[in-house]
Enzyme design. Structure first.
Site, PDB file in Angstrom:
ATOM      1  N   SER A  53       0.792  -1.234   0.000  1.00  0.00           N
ATOM      2  CA  SER A  53       0.000   0.000   0.000  1.00  0.00           C
ATOM      3  C   SER A  53       0.821   1.278   0.000  1.00  0.00           C
ATOM      4  O   SER A  53       0.242   2.371  -0.023  1.00  0.00           O
ATOM      5  CB  SER A  53      -0.955   0.008   1.197  1.00  0.00           C
ATOM      6  N   LYS A  56      -0.053   3.815  -2.599  1.00  0.00           N
ATOM      7  CA  LYS A  56      -1.052   4.882  -2.452  1.00  0.00           C
ATOM      8  C   LYS A  56      -0.423   6.266  -2.360  1.00  0.00           C
ATOM      9  O   LYS A  56      -1.135   7.272  -2.449  1.00  0.00           O
ATOM     10  CB  LYS A  56      -1.942   4.588  -1.252  1.00  0.00           C
ATOM     11  N   SER A 108      -5.579   3.292   4.752  1.00  0.00           N
ATOM     12  CA  SER A 108      -5.101   2.494   3.616  1.00  0.00           C
ATOM     13  C   SER A 108      -6.256   1.818   2.888  1.00  0.00           C
ATOM     14  O   SER A 108      -6.163   0.656   2.477  1.00  0.00           O
ATOM     15  CB  SER A 108      -4.087   1.438   4.085  1.00  0.00           C
TER      16      SER A 108
END
Length: 363
Positions: A53, A56, A108
């Site tokens: 993640s 992101k 997240s």
């Protein structure tokens, strides 16, 4: 034509002497100084690995460059129930871009990633193309995205070095930096606590993003600021990431102290043509200090950027060029440089043909 004048008291020595860093359990790790564009620590920094993640970071950066923060969006059913970590979006509810980014970066939320991708580019596939285009612009040549969320997938990888450079670019965006620096936020009735535990461990931590998948392991990108100096640490596949990041920062900052690199006042001279004097003095109005190690202080360069020569007349207080304080490939500080005196011309009046020709050739 511009020239670059190195002031003699600040010439650089080749190479950067670094203190030994503590061992880390990560498969790959770096500590990066965005101001100087230098890596202070590198363990397998060029190894291509999944990033989970931490993806992101790029998702948020692309969104922030295109969607207004306060624009409200209606959540579609196909953006809900996405695999993995979630901000638990519900079909039909209304959230702003800012609220979706909070859920994306603090919780997240993979559902938030899909929603923002579709809102920005019409589909996640189109958005991923934009992510890869942005990576190319940033010079992230060892990075390729296959999703907006960071779920494991073929062709989804980066390196610790690329991820550090991406984080540095993202932190230059004030909205991004403000969002990832939050410990808590709320969105459409949700109370969100940032997954980045480092924010709760030190007031010097400024963000930025955690990540985990079974394939990628624990991934973490963080930023810390001490005495005005921002550093970025990246670890990929690191079972002890929280402690590793804190240890890396402490070692990186251990030998640093505030050093005056520039004082206001005289900064040299420039040669003059057609002047009653052969040179004119130069000065700057601002001084500069930085939080550096002794080795870095020795490497800092003070350079003056301006015309290779000047043509009289010149006026005291008129701008000649710019002064930069540099470290590595980065510019730590920049300020105007001015003429320090009036110098009259020895040429005939400006309307004279030969004077105009001379000034054209000299300029």
């Amino acid at each position: 034509m511009l020239c670059l004048l190195l002031l003699p008291w600040m010439l650089a020595a080749p190479g950067l002497a670094l203190e030994p860093m503590p061992p880390v359990s990560a498969q790959a790790a770096v500590v990066y100084d965005p101001a100087s564009c230098q890596f202070l620590y590198d363990k397998a920094g060029d190894a291509a690995l999944p990033m989970a993640s931490t993806t992101k970071i790029m998702t948020a950066l692309v969104v922030l460059e295109q969607l207004p923060l306060e624009k409200e969006h209606v959540i579609r059913p196909e953006w809900t129930g996405v695999e993995g970590s979630s901000m638990y979006l519900k079909a039909g509810e209304r959230l702003t871009t800012r609220e979706l980014l909070d859920g994306l970066l603090l919780l997240s939320g993979n559902d938030g990633a899909v929603a923002l991708a579709c809102l920005t580019a019409g589909s996640e596939e189109a958005f991923v193309r934009q992510m890869n285009e942005r990576a190319a612009v940033l010079g992230l040549h060892d990075t390729h995205f296959a999703s907006a969320s960071g779920l494991d997938g073929e062709g989804h990888y980066t390196t610790a070095r690329d991820l550090a450079r991406l984080a540095a670019a993202a932190m230059e965006n004030q909205d991004f930096a403000q969002i990832v620096g939050q410990k808590y936020a709320s969105a459409a009735g949700r109370q969100m606590k940032n997954h980045n535990k480092l924010l709760f461990a030190s007031d010097e931590v400024r963000g930025i993003k955690t990540g985990y998948t079974k394939k990628a392991g624990r991934c973490l990108v963080s930023a810390m600021e001490r005495q005005g100096r921002l550093l970025i640490a990246v670890t990929l596949n690191d079972p002890d990431d929280w402690q590793d990041h804190l240890a890396l920062y402490e070692k990186a900052y251990a030998s640093c102290q505030r050093v005056t690199l520039l004082e206001s006042g005289p900064v040299g001279q420039v040669n003059l043509f057609s002047g009653r004097q052969s040179q004119a003095s130069l000065y700057c109005q601002e001084g500069f200090s930085a939080y550096l190690s002794p080795e870095e202080a020795e490497q800092a360069q003070v350079v003056v950027l301006g015309p290779r020569f000047a043509c009289a007349p010149v006026e005291a207080g008129a701008q000649y060029g710019m002064l930069q304080v540099r470290l590595g490939q980065g510019v730590l500080f920049e300020t105007p440089v001015y003429y320090g005196q009036n110098v009259a011309s020895t040429l005939p009046p400006a309307g004279n043909f030969f004077t105009r020709l001379w000034r054209m050739l000299a300029g």
